[in-house]
Every structure is written in structure tokens, then in C-alpha cells.
Design a protein around this motif. Structure first.
Motif, PDB file in Angstrom:
ATOM      1  N   LYS A 244     -33.051  34.398  43.665  1.00  0.00           N
ATOM      2  CA  LYS A 244     -33.363  34.321  45.096  1.00  0.00           C
ATOM      3  C   LYS A 244     -34.215  33.092  45.380  1.00  0.00           C
ATOM      4  CE  LYS A 244     -33.054  39.240  45.904  1.00  0.00           C
ATOM      5  NZ  LYS A 244     -33.676  40.437  46.447  1.00  0.00           N
ATOM      6  N   ILE A 245     -34.145  32.645  46.619  1.00  0.00           N
ATOM      7  CA  ILE A 245     -34.887  31.448  47.019  1.00  0.00           C
ATOM      8  C   ILE A 245     -36.294  31.849  47.475  1.00  0.00           C
ATOM      9  CG2 ILE A 245     -33.945  31.390  49.357  1.00  0.00           C
ATOM     10  CD1 ILE A 245     -33.883  28.234  48.866  1.00  0.00           C
ATOM     11  N   GLU A 246     -37.009  32.470  46.551  1.00  0.00           N
ATOM     12  CA  GLU A 246     -38.399  32.873  46.753  1.00  0.00           C
ATOM     13  C   GLU A 246     -39.217  32.221  45.649  1.00  0.00           C
ATOM     14  OE1 GLU A 246     -38.331  37.137  46.629  1.00  0.00           O
ATOM     15  OE2 GLU A 246     -36.954  37.260  48.314  1.00  0.00           O
ATOM     16  N   PRO A 247     -40.104  31.290  46.002  1.00  0.00           N
ATOM     17  CA  PRO A 247     -40.885  30.603  44.970  1.00  0.00           C
ATOM     18  C   PRO A 247     -41.672  31.596  44.115  1.00  0.00           C
ATOM     19  CG  PRO A 247     -41.189  29.535  47.093  1.00  0.00           C
ATOM     20  CD  PRO A 247     -40.441  30.821  47.342  1.00  0.00           C
ATOM     21  N   PRO A 248     -41.904  31.261  42.856  1.00  0.00           N
ATOM     22  CA  PRO A 248     -42.685  32.134  41.985  1.00  0.00           C
ATOM     23  C   PRO A 248     -44.087  32.368  42.544  1.00  0.00           C
ATOM     24  CG  PRO A 248     -41.637  30.377  40.716  1.00  0.00           C
ATOM     25  CD  PRO A 248     -41.432  30.064  42.163  1.00  0.00           C
ATOM     26  N   THR A 249     -44.520  33.612  42.573  1.00  0.00           N
ATOM     27  CA  THR A 249     -45.829  33.938  43.161  1.00  0.00           C
ATOM     28  C   THR A 249     -46.990  33.308  42.407  1.00  0.00           C
ATOM     29  OG1 THR A 249     -45.889  36.013  41.932  1.00  0.00           O
ATOM     30  CG2 THR A 249     -45.050  36.108  44.191  1.00  0.00           C
TER      31      THR A 249
ATOM     32  N   LEU B  42     -32.406  33.803  28.591  1.00  0.00           N
ATOM     33  CA  LEU B  42     -32.537  32.526  29.289  1.00  0.00           C
ATOM     34  C   LEU B  42     -33.495  31.555  28.611  1.00  0.00           C
ATOM     35  CD1 LEU B  42     -32.762  34.073  32.864  1.00  0.00           C
ATOM     36  CD2 LEU B  42     -30.739  33.161  31.716  1.00  0.00           C
ATOM     37  N   GLY B  43     -34.107  31.976  27.550  1.00  0.00           N
ATOM     38  CA  GLY B  43     -35.051  31.103  26.865  1.00  0.00           C
ATOM     39  C   GLY B  43     -36.464  31.356  27.328  1.00  0.00           C
ATOM     40  N   ARG B  44     -37.387  30.953  26.528  1.00  0.00           N
ATOM     41  CA  ARG B  44     -38.800  31.230  26.779  1.00  0.00           C
ATOM     42  C   ARG B  44     -39.246  30.678  28.116  1.00  0.00           C
ATOM     43  NH1 ARG B  44     -42.579  34.552  25.931  1.00  0.00           N
ATOM     44  NH2 ARG B  44     -44.528  33.672  25.347  1.00  0.00           N
ATOM     45  N   LYS B  45     -39.270  29.367  28.270  1.00  0.00           N
ATOM     46  CA  LYS B  45     -39.623  28.702  29.529  1.00  0.00           C
ATOM     47  C   LYS B  45     -38.844  27.413  29.584  1.00  0.00           C
ATOM     48  CE  LYS B  45     -44.304  30.470  29.903  1.00  0.00           C
ATOM     49  NZ  LYS B  45     -45.726  30.154  29.915  1.00  0.00           N
ATOM     50  N   SER B  46     -38.375  27.058  30.746  1.00  0.00           N
ATOM     51  CA  SER B  46     -37.558  25.841  30.880  1.00  0.00           C
ATOM     52  C   SER B  46     -38.268  24.814  31.726  1.00  0.00           C
ATOM     53  CB  SER B  46     -36.208  26.200  31.502  1.00  0.00           C
ATOM     54  OG  SER B  46     -35.540  27.138  30.739  1.00  0.00           O
TER      55      SER B  46
ATOM     56  N   ARG C 133     -34.578  26.042  39.959  1.00  0.00           N
ATOM     57  CA  ARG C 133     -35.577  25.037  39.588  1.00  0.00           C
ATOM     58  C   ARG C 133     -36.375  24.748  40.853  1.00  0.00           C
ATOM     59  NH1 ARG C 133     -33.788  19.932  36.899  1.00  0.00           N
ATOM     60  NH2 ARG C 133     -34.011  19.284  39.033  1.00  0.00           N
ATOM     61  N   TRP C 134     -37.669  24.641  40.711  1.00  0.00           N
ATOM     62  CA  TRP C 134     -38.537  24.329  41.835  1.00  0.00           C
ATOM     63  C   TRP C 134     -39.255  23.020  41.542  1.00  0.00           C
ATOM     64  CZ3 TRP C 134     -38.130  27.504  45.938  1.00  0.00           C
ATOM     65  CH2 TRP C 134     -37.563  28.751  45.710  1.00  0.00           C
TER      66      TRP C 134
ATOM     67  N   ILE D 129     -41.331  19.913  37.713  1.00  0.00           N
ATOM     68  CA  ILE D 129     -40.270  20.906  37.821  1.00  0.00           C
ATOM     69  C   ILE D 129     -40.789  22.218  37.240  1.00  0.00           C
ATOM     70  CG2 ILE D 129     -37.950  21.577  37.063  1.00  0.00           C
ATOM     71  CD1 ILE D 129     -37.977  19.330  39.150  1.00  0.00           C
ATOM     72  N   ILE D 130     -40.590  23.300  37.978  1.00  0.00           N
ATOM     73  CA  ILE D 130     -41.137  24.610  37.629  1.00  0.00           C
ATOM     74  C   ILE D 130     -40.016  25.638  37.661  1.00  0.00           C
ATOM     75  CG2 ILE D 130     -42.655  26.440  38.494  1.00  0.00           C
ATOM     76  CD1 ILE D 130     -44.437  24.146  39.584  1.00  0.00           C
ATOM     77  N   THR D 131     -40.067  26.594  36.752  1.00  0.00           N
ATOM     78  CA  THR D 131     -39.186  27.762  36.792  1.00  0.00           C
ATOM     79  C   THR D 131     -40.059  29.007  36.748  1.00  0.00           C
ATOM     80  OG1 THR D 131     -38.932  27.813  34.395  1.00  0.00           O
ATOM     81  CG2 THR D 131     -37.272  26.570  35.644  1.00  0.00           C
TER      82      THR D 131
END
Length: 130
Positions: free
Chosen positions: A49-54, A125-129, A90-91, A99-101
Motif C-alpha cells: 500500500k502507498i502508506e509510508p512506514p510509520t 523478501l530479504g532482511r532489509k533492502s 521504495r520510498w 531510499i527506504i523500505t
């Protein structure tokens, strides 16, 4: 008015059915985009969803599209193999261009998804991208 009420009831029933079929908590963070069926089974396409990570609510982020999609085998449904086709967002931080996930460790500490679902996502999906 009756048609709107029937459509709302159908949407609620549809969502409830999808929650039974998909991994617990998935629809909190992903939208079901489409499904396709082929001789290889059922493919369920999901987009974050297009909701940025809190955890980044103090930063100005905007969506920069998606990471490459990941295909995950899930439990069969009515003798059909099931593949979840997952696209994560990706944000970009507007000020730093970083770039943030979404951090699934942070998400799992909240009340919205289970630890098992968080582990599923991290393994898939992997640890962190970042």
C-alpha cells in the motif's frame, strides 16, 4: 441506495474470504491487484500500500515505485498451486534522497501482524533492502 449497501456487503465478504486464504496480516500492508490462473496454478498479485512506514513519520517521504517483484509459493487452494507475486514499495526521503523500505522488524513489534508473518516476509523478501 440498496445497490451501494449490497456492494459494501460484497466488499466486506470478499475481504473476509481473502483474509482466510492469504497469510495472516498480509492485507494490512498489501493490496490485492489481480489474480490469474494458468496450468501452473493460481497467481495472486499483491502491491504494498502507498502508506509510508510509520517508523519514518518524522521524515518527508514519497513513493519511488517498487522493488523487483518476488514470487513466493503459498499453500495450495483447491488442488491449485498458489504463487504470491509480491511488490514492495521504495520510498525516497525528499531531503536526503535516501531510499527506504518498510522495516518488518518494527512492524512485527506492533499489534497489526504476527511474528510468524513478519518472519515469512523477512525470509521471503530479504532482511532489509535499503
Amino acid at each position: 441506495m440498496q445497490l451501494i449497501k449490497e456492494a459494501t456487503n460484497l466488499d466486506q465478504s470478499y475481504r473476509q474470504l481473502m483474509e482466510f486464504l492469504l497469510p495472516k496480516g498480509l492485507l494490512e500492508y498489501f493490496d490485492l491487484i489481480k489474480t490469474t490462473q494458468s496450468p501452473n496454478g493460481l497467481h495472486i498479485y499483491l502491491e504494498e500500500k502507498i502508506e509510508p512506514p510509520t517508523e519514518y513519520s518524522d521524515r518527508k517521504l514519497h513513493s519511488k515505485g517498487f522493488l523487483p517483484e518476488v514470487r513466493v509459493q503459498d499453500f495450495p487452494i483447491r488442488e491449485n498451486k498458489v504463487t504470491l507475486v509480491i511488490k514492495r514499495r521504495r520510498w525516497e526521503d525528499i531531503q536526503t534522497n535516501e531510499i527506504i523500505t518498510r522495516d518488518w522488524d518494527v512492524v512485527s513489534d506492533g499489534a497489526r501482524i504476527t511474528k510468524e508473518f513478519s518472519l515469512f516476509l523477512k525470509e521471503t523478501l530479504g532482511r532489509k533492502s535499503r
